[in-house]
Design a protein around this motif. Sequence first.
Motif, PDB file in Angstrom:
ATOM      1  N   UNK A   1      13.120 -82.954  13.070  1.00  0.00           N
ATOM      2  CA  UNK A   1      12.260 -82.435  14.139  1.00  0.00           C
ATOM      3  C   UNK A   1      10.837 -82.872  13.854  1.00  0.00           C
ATOM      4  N   UNK A   2      10.157 -83.344  14.898  1.00  0.00           N
ATOM      5  CA  UNK A   2       8.761 -83.756  14.774  1.00  0.00           C
ATOM      6  C   UNK A   2       7.928 -82.982  15.782  1.00  0.00           C
ATOM      7  N   UNK A   3       6.817 -82.392  15.321  1.00  0.00           N
ATOM      8  CA  UNK A   3       5.845 -81.756  16.202  1.00  0.00           C
ATOM      9  C   UNK A   3       4.569 -82.591  16.161  1.00  0.00           C
ATOM     10  N   UNK A   4       4.078 -82.971  17.343  1.00  0.00           N
ATOM     11  CA  UNK A   4       2.868 -83.776  17.438  1.00  0.00           C
ATOM     12  C   UNK A   4       1.885 -83.075  18.356  1.00  0.00           C
ATOM     13  N   UNK A   5       0.615 -83.312  18.089  1.00  0.00           N
ATOM     14  CA  UNK A   5      -0.446 -82.732  18.915  1.00  0.00           C
ATOM     15  C   UNK A   5      -1.523 -83.790  19.116  1.00  0.00           C
ATOM     16  N   UNK A   6      -1.756 -84.138  20.373  1.00  0.00           N
ATOM     17  CA  UNK A   6      -2.624 -85.261  20.721  1.00  0.00           C
ATOM     18  C   UNK A   6      -2.126 -86.520  19.994  1.00  0.00           C
TER      19      UNK A   6
ATOM     20  N   UNK B   1       1.898 -83.082  13.436  1.00  0.00           N
ATOM     21  CA  UNK B   1       1.628 -81.736  12.922  1.00  0.00           C
ATOM     22  C   UNK B   1       2.668 -81.325  11.899  1.00  0.00           C
ATOM     23  N   UNK B   2       3.935 -81.654  12.167  1.00  0.00           N
ATOM     24  CA  UNK B   2       5.005 -81.187  11.285  1.00  0.00           C
ATOM     25  C   UNK B   2       6.212 -82.110  11.424  1.00  0.00           C
ATOM     26  N   UNK B   3       6.819 -82.436  10.313  1.00  0.00           N
ATOM     27  CA  UNK B   3       8.080 -83.173  10.315  1.00  0.00           C
ATOM     28  C   UNK B   3       9.069 -82.405   9.457  1.00  0.00           C
ATOM     29  N   UNK B   4      10.204 -82.049  10.038  1.00  0.00           N
ATOM     30  CA  UNK B   4      11.165 -81.176   9.375  1.00  0.00           C
ATOM     31  C   UNK B   4      12.534 -81.850   9.345  1.00  0.00           C
ATOM     32  N   UNK B   5      13.068 -82.167   8.165  1.00  0.00           N
ATOM     33  CA  UNK B   5      14.424 -82.749   8.108  1.00  0.00           C
ATOM     34  C   UNK B   5      15.476 -81.698   8.413  1.00  0.00           C
ATOM     35  N   UNK B   6      16.541 -82.107   9.090  1.00  0.00           N
ATOM     36  CA  UNK B   6      17.622 -81.204   9.461  1.00  0.00           C
ATOM     37  C   UNK B   6      18.953 -81.808   9.036  1.00  0.00           C
ATOM     38  N   UNK B   7      19.985 -80.975   9.038  1.00  0.00           N
ATOM     39  CA  UNK B   7      21.334 -81.451   8.762  1.00  0.00           C
ATOM     40  C   UNK B   7      21.459 -82.051   7.373  1.00  0.00           C
TER      41      UNK B   7
ATOM     42  N   UNK C   1      11.919 -92.697  16.414  1.00  0.00           N
ATOM     43  CA  UNK C   1      12.478 -91.645  15.551  1.00  0.00           C
ATOM     44  C   UNK C   1      13.946 -91.435  15.888  1.00  0.00           C
ATOM     45  N   UNK C   2      14.820 -92.380  15.578  1.00  0.00           N
ATOM     46  CA  UNK C   2      16.236 -92.224  15.947  1.00  0.00           C
ATOM     47  C   UNK C   2      16.833 -90.947  15.345  1.00  0.00           C
ATOM     48  N   UNK C   3      17.479 -90.167  16.204  1.00  0.00           N
ATOM     49  CA  UNK C   3      18.142 -88.954  15.747  1.00  0.00           C
ATOM     50  C   UNK C   3      17.260 -87.740  15.633  1.00  0.00           C
ATOM     51  N   UNK C   4      15.926 -87.892  15.776  1.00  0.00           N
ATOM     52  CA  UNK C   4      15.015 -86.774  15.646  1.00  0.00           C
ATOM     53  C   UNK C   4      14.575 -86.268  17.018  1.00  0.00           C
ATOM     54  N   UNK C   5      14.442 -84.955  17.142  1.00  0.00           N
ATOM     55  CA  UNK C   5      13.868 -84.374  18.349  1.00  0.00           C
ATOM     56  C   UNK C   5      12.352 -84.290  18.183  1.00  0.00           C
ATOM     57  N   UNK C   6      11.640 -84.421  19.296  1.00  0.00           N
ATOM     58  CA  UNK C   6      10.183 -84.519  19.253  1.00  0.00           C
ATOM     59  C   UNK C   6       9.569 -83.542  20.249  1.00  0.00           C
ATOM     60  N   UNK C   7       8.566 -82.803  19.804  1.00  0.00           N
ATOM     61  CA  UNK C   7       7.739 -81.975  20.676  1.00  0.00           C
ATOM     62  C   UNK C   7       6.317 -82.504  20.581  1.00  0.00           C
ATOM     63  N   UNK C   8       5.777 -82.988  21.700  1.00  0.00           N
ATOM     64  CA  UNK C   8       4.435 -83.563  21.723  1.00  0.00           C
ATOM     65  C   UNK C   8       3.576 -82.738  22.669  1.00  0.00           C
ATOM     66  N   UNK C   9       2.620 -82.025  22.112  1.00  0.00           N
ATOM     67  CA  UNK C   9       1.720 -81.209  22.916  1.00  0.00           C
ATOM     68  C   UNK C   9       0.410 -81.967  23.143  1.00  0.00           C
TER      69      UNK C   9
END
Length: 537
Positions: free
Chosen positions: A73-78, A82-88, A195-203
Amino acid sequence: MDPVIVVGAGPVGLALSLVLAAQGVPSVLLDEDPGKDETRPARTVVLREDTAAMVERLGCKALRHEGMRWSGWRSMRRRQLVRELPLGEDSPEGDPSSAPVHLPQHVLTRGLRDAVAAQELVRVAPYSRIDTLEQDPTGVTVHTREPNATWWRGSYLVGCDGARSTVRKLLDIRFPGRTAVERHAVAALRTELPWPGQAVLHRLPPWRTGGAEVTARPLPDGVWRLDWLLPPRGELVTPDALITRVRDTLAGWCGETPPYELLDTGVYTLHHRLALRWRVDRAFLAGDAAHLLGALGTQGLDEGLRDAENLAWKLAQDWHHGASDVLLDSYQAERRAAVASRLRAADQSLPVLRGGKGLRTLVPGSARGHDSLLTDGHLGCGPLGAPPSYSHSPLAPPRAEAHTSVSTPPGAPVADVRVTAPDGTTARLRERLGQGNLLVVLVAPGTGVWDRRHWMTAGVMPRLAAAVDALPVKGELLVTESYPGASAHTVLLVRPDGHLVASFGGVRPRELFAAADAVRGGAVRAAVRSDQAAGIN
């Protein structure tokens, strides 16, 4: 006893029939329109760890073959990460099942239909739309209109027939709430993102058409679902405007617009509604018929599947052994409270998260906190996404001196530890759920080296096995090497839907019996059984 009538053959209705069948309860599934399952790549569902495990346990193969477990999971702002979190498998725990599963809803529905087709205890009645519902002390009778006009008789009825539920209207249950809480433009497309396989939230993405927020969630075969949060005041999203959003977003992430194949588009509106009652005598509501929610990554289908799992074991208990009204009423008490809590959390968070003012301008570092809150909602954590805890359930036993604490509080979902049955077979704890049994789990370090031929005669096992046999509800005895926060010889009592009832310091037969009696809602009410009515299906 008559079968359970399930109205609506969407994912929740299909899952409910399968959970009932797993517990030996027959059902009639009234399917209004079998050809209504549209192939819409942009209409997808995200299943959390617990609901994904439930669907796989029901025999639905779609998750394993056609679902995507996110690798991160990736969280981006502008312009900043902001945050990169490995899953699975990439997470610190290395557990693939801990990642959410993302798949098109029509794929999930098809997989559940295939599982139903292989289940002898589920009878599917196509083109069956109800127009009459009558109840009496022994059951429920419904009439379906043409082309298959007939009467059906059931022991209970569950309305899983969606937001415009006919069952809810026939029961005269109000469905208050808020309309058009949020709107999103959606596109499903095949392309390559960085970012293959990663979900992204871009605010607040820096390109002109990015708007306040855009998310990208991967699907199998290189497909992505993209969501853009739209302004609250009815912006018209034309095809040309949506194509511009797609191109600008891909260029913003990749440096230039990569080749892509547009598969599906749409605009969807989120509503927040909660039925005032979920039970009227022998009729119940579940899924979208009972609640609508979906903001901040919370998936309404997730909650609908939890409705099905919560209700099924209680109906199964009554169908096989009789049940108290406390047990049947607990469905509404537990599930409605859990969904109401989720809705309150979303309603309290939305003005701050979406407003752009208020606390954000007053509290230092609040933007990072908002990003974390959104991430938790998408990943199934925190107040916006965590699985429900039934700590105030009417089925919770009173606190007793014999109770001890573990990392899981009473009422919360148990950890999915590896367990061993007395016959030596091993499995994950979640694999033993959904069969209508209470699970009694002994924490016994070192059991991996036990000689399994002597299990039932070793240590505390004979006394615990006798206590399990004496329970007022059928129980299954399991052993685990360890459980988070538990010491040796701790005994856990787990509900059929995976929520912890209580934990005990050692073998306490009297207290274990009392807790199991509380879970079944106390003494069974006077059972009234009905014979099959002549001439009624």
